[in-house]
Write an enzyme that holds these catalytic residues in place. Structure first.
Site, mmCIF file in Angstrom:
data_model
loop_
_atom_site.group_PDB
_atom_site.id
_atom_site.type_symbol
_atom_site.label_atom_id
_atom_site.label_comp_id
_atom_site.label_asym_id
_atom_site.label_seq_id
_atom_site.Cartn_x
_atom_site.Cartn_y
_atom_site.Cartn_z
ATOM 1 N N TYR A 174 -88.952 82.650 22.902
ATOM 2 C CA TYR A 174 -88.481 81.555 22.058
ATOM 3 C C TYR A 174 -88.705 80.199 22.707
ATOM 4 O O TYR A 174 -88.831 79.187 22.006
ATOM 5 C CB TYR A 174 -87.014 81.776 21.691
ATOM 6 C CG TYR A 174 -86.848 82.964 20.769
ATOM 7 C CD1 TYR A 174 -87.192 82.873 19.429
ATOM 8 C CD2 TYR A 174 -86.394 84.197 21.251
ATOM 9 C CE1 TYR A 174 -87.083 83.969 18.581
ATOM 10 C CE2 TYR A 174 -86.281 85.290 20.415
ATOM 11 C CZ TYR A 174 -86.630 85.176 19.083
ATOM 12 O OH TYR A 174 -86.535 86.259 18.252
ATOM 13 N N ILE B 246 -91.444 79.528 24.377
ATOM 14 C CA ILE B 246 -92.863 79.263 24.130
ATOM 15 C C ILE B 246 -93.096 78.856 22.683
ATOM 16 O O ILE B 246 -93.841 77.915 22.393
ATOM 17 C CB ILE B 246 -93.699 80.509 24.486
ATOM 18 C CG1 ILE B 246 -93.648 80.766 25.991
ATOM 19 C CG2 ILE B 246 -95.141 80.349 24.021
ATOM 20 C CD1 ILE B 246 -94.339 82.048 26.425
ATOM 21 N N ASP C 275 -100.319 85.074 18.467
ATOM 22 C CA ASP C 275 -100.882 86.257 19.121
ATOM 23 C C ASP C 275 -102.405 86.236 19.170
ATOM 24 O O ASP C 275 -103.011 87.077 19.822
ATOM 25 C CB ASP C 275 -100.447 87.536 18.394
ATOM 26 C CG ASP C 275 -98.960 87.798 18.509
ATOM 27 O OD1 ASP C 275 -98.290 87.092 19.285
ATOM 28 O OD2 ASP C 275 -98.459 88.694 17.809
ATOM 29 N N ASN D 269 -101.443 86.810 9.241
ATOM 30 C CA ASN D 269 -102.069 87.787 8.356
ATOM 31 C C ASN D 269 -101.290 88.004 7.067
ATOM 32 O O ASN D 269 -101.853 87.995 5.968
ATOM 33 C CB ASN D 269 -102.210 89.121 9.089
ATOM 34 C CG ASN D 269 -103.419 89.166 9.998
ATOM 35 O OD1 ASN D 269 -104.430 88.541 9.717
ATOM 36 N ND2 ASN D 269 -103.316 89.898 11.087
ATOM 37 N N ARG E 223 -89.412 83.917 6.484
ATOM 38 C CA ARG E 223 -90.210 85.096 6.146
ATOM 39 C C ARG E 223 -89.811 85.583 4.762
ATOM 40 O O ARG E 223 -88.712 85.364 4.306
ATOM 41 C CB ARG E 223 -90.005 86.198 7.187
ATOM 42 C CG ARG E 223 -90.363 85.766 8.609
ATOM 43 C CD ARG E 223 -90.182 86.914 9.593
ATOM 44 N NE ARG E 223 -90.403 86.481 10.971
ATOM 45 C CZ ARG E 223 -91.596 86.431 11.563
ATOM 46 N NH1 ARG E 223 -92.662 86.783 10.881
ATOM 47 N NH2 ARG E 223 -91.713 86.030 12.819
ATOM 48 N N THR F 110 -98.923 86.098 5.663
ATOM 49 C CA THR F 110 -98.881 84.878 4.863
ATOM 50 C C THR F 110 -100.197 84.668 4.138
ATOM 51 O O THR F 110 -100.224 84.258 2.971
ATOM 52 C CB THR F 110 -98.588 83.668 5.773
ATOM 53 O OG1 THR F 110 -97.328 83.867 6.410
ATOM 54 C CG2 THR F 110 -98.534 82.386 4.970
#
EC number: 2.7.1.11
Length: 555
Positions: A478, A480, A306, A276, A250, A278
């Site tokens: 984590y 998933i 999401d 979004n 990030r 990025t």
């Protein structure tokens, strides 16, 4: 050039904020409500330097008494969704016949320079005027479930977006292309699938110089991180594993530094995989390249587990997340069902949007209560969650609760802390529900955060009323994120990767690709990142979830 620490906002009255060289990137997959406004085209304006305005358009400015309002709306829509193209700044850029043809192909490792003949009898190309209809339901009334109306009468207005796919004419010679791929934000099932297909499709066009930038935008500035050469041989089997071959991170350097790095490296195609935040960065990079008159195509591929990207049916990784969440929900059900007065609590991903929790609850058939950020709820009171849990224990003997991570944040102690991407650090709603929690964590922003939940609602409630409750809490986040994509996401990733390359060779930039109304389409980046896509509490899908769980309104 652009400040992107707050590139997007949901406030339609804020002016567009100019970019500055001193701004550093802090935008990977964070809450777009913290970003400055991205530019959006105004009706009648063309070119990369067209006048800009807020993308968060509302219908409040439309004069519905004007008999021509519908035509004006459609003209404005067409202008907003016009795709930025290299010819906006290089009007004399010559198109050449596409090197992508699936008829009478020779080996993909043939020598391409000077060989640009096309097969005119192959009808596999997309015409630039092809469109995809954004909405297909005609709502006869604003009170219809899930109604999305432009005017008070719910007048039918066609809204079209550009169809994705290979074009007959391209604007890059493959031997002159150096393509780069980056993956930003958090992990998501399918990242390797997209990387793989971008590389394979680039090679079919004839590109031989393909690299990966390690660890997202950070890889453009960190001298210890070197480019990763990519080829079909390198990526052949990477889709069999989760994670990202290139790594993720990030944040990152300033936009100007990234574009400086693109120039130094000779990169003229950049494929950006992220959410979004990025995409906000990709859009800023696109505009800086336009400002410097660089022939660079910046193409986004939406990556958000999401499923919160606007205008798209779904984003890759979502189907896999819903499928894998079944394991956690089933485990919670077994634990709860096997215990005396057992209650299983499962927390799933979903900072702003509850799509995973909703779909997982609906598909599992084992969830009694589903809590999502878009629907407020109370714990206490005669209509609260705790009261319904008591009813479930009395009637069923057990209960399963599925909660999205962003749900019920109003119940937790708020902080001003953010992570490296600018995301607000959320309190842990799952732990809050289940047990007493006190934790101190040091974040990179050098702020000490103390999360406190000095009482445990479920256990405390049932202890006070003299009823035994055995609560089990599962957080599979984590697990998933790290698994490989399932078959459905594998197909989606494959097609997204292919269409990203087609868009770049067609000369587009500052665009992203997605699934729209079951078809693949290109979108200008600002139109899909102005705010997160949310679950509509009046939608049929949420109503179906409520029908499945049988839960009441917790208000």
């Amino acid at each position: 050039m652009g400040s992107i620490s707050h590139v997007i906002t949901t406030n339609p009255t804020l002016p567009h904020l100019p970019f500055t060289r001193s701004t550093t990137l802090r935008f990977s997959c964070f809450n777009p409500r913290l970003l400055p406004l991205p530019p959006t085209r105004v009706a009648g304006k063309v070119g990369v330097f067209a006048e800009v305005s807020s993308p968060s358009r509302t219908t409040s400015g439309i004069d519905f008494s004007d008999p021509d309002w519908k035509t004006k709306f459609q003209q404005d829509w067409e202008a907003r969704f016009r795709l930025p193209h290299l010819t906006d700044i290089f009007p004399d850029a010559p198109p050449i016949p596409s090197t992508f043809c699936l008829k009478m192909r020779t080996s993909i490792d043939r020598d391409f320079p000077g060989h640009y003949s096309s097969y005119e009898d192959w009808h596999g190309y997309i015409n630039n005027n092809d469109r995809v209809l954004l909405k297909t339901i005609y709502y006869s009334s604003p009170t219809s479930a899930g109604a999305e109306c432009i005017d008070p009468d719910c007048t039918w207005v066609e809204q079209w977006v550009h169809r994705a796919g290979p074009r007959e004419k391209i604007y890059y010679k493959p031997e002159e292309v150096k393509a780069a791929i980056i993956t930003c934000g958090g992990l998501c099932p399918g990242l390797n699938d997209v990387i793989r297909q971008i590389v394979i499709t680039l090679e079919i066009y004839g590109v031989k110089n393909i690299v990966g930038i390690p660890f997202g935008y950070r890889g453009f500035s960190d001298k210890e991180l070197t480019e990763v050469p990519l080829s079909r041989k390198v990526v052949q089997n990477i889709h069999l594993s989760g994670g990202s071959l290139l790594g993720v991170s990030r944040g990152g350097p300033a936009v100007s530094d990234i574009v400086d790095s693109l120039e130094e490296r000779g990169i003229n195609m950049l494929f950006v995989l992220g959410g979004n935040g990025t995409h906000a960065g990709a859009n800023a990079i696109h505009h800086e390249c336009c400002k410097r008159r660089l022939k660079v195509s910046v193409i986004g591929v939406p990556k958000t587990i999401d499923n919160d990207i606007l205008l798209m049916d779904k984003t890759f990784g979502f189907d896999t997340a819903v499928e894998e969440a079944q394991r956690a929900i089933n485990s919670a059900y077994i634990e709860a069902h096997s215990a005396y007065h057992g209650i299983g609590v499962v927390k799933l991903m979903g900072r702003s949007s509850g799509f995973i929790a909703m779909q997982a609850s609906l598909s599992s058939g084992q969830v009694d209560i589903c809590l999502i950020p878009e629907v407020p709820f109370n714990f206490h009171g005669p209509h609260g969650v705790l009261s319904h849990l008591k009813f479930l224990l009395e009637t069923k003997g057990s209960a399963v609760v599925c909660v999205a991570e962003g749900a019920g944040q109003n119940l937790l102690q708020k902080t001003n802390a953010t992570d490296a991407s600018g995301n607000v650090v959320l309190g842990d709603i799952g732990v809050y529900i289940q047990q007493e929690y006190r934790k101190t964590k040091q974040y990179s922003v050098n702020i000490q955060i103390e999360f406190e939940a000095n009482f445990h609602p479920i256990k405390k409630y049932f202890k006070e009323i003299g009823i035994h409750a055995d609560v089990k809490y599962i957080d599979p986040t984590y697990m998933i994120r790290a698994i490989r994509a399932n078959a459905s996401d594998g197909i989606l990733c494959t097609v997204l990767g292919q269409n990203a390359v087609h868009g770049a060779f067609a000369g587009y930039s500052g665009i992203t690709v997605g699934l729209c109304n079951t078809h693949y389409a290109y979108f200008p980046i600002p139109e899909v990142i102005s705010h997160p896509r949310l679950v509509d509490p009046n939608s049929r899908m949420w109503h179906r979830c409520l029908t499945s769980t049988g839960q009441p309104d917790f208000i």
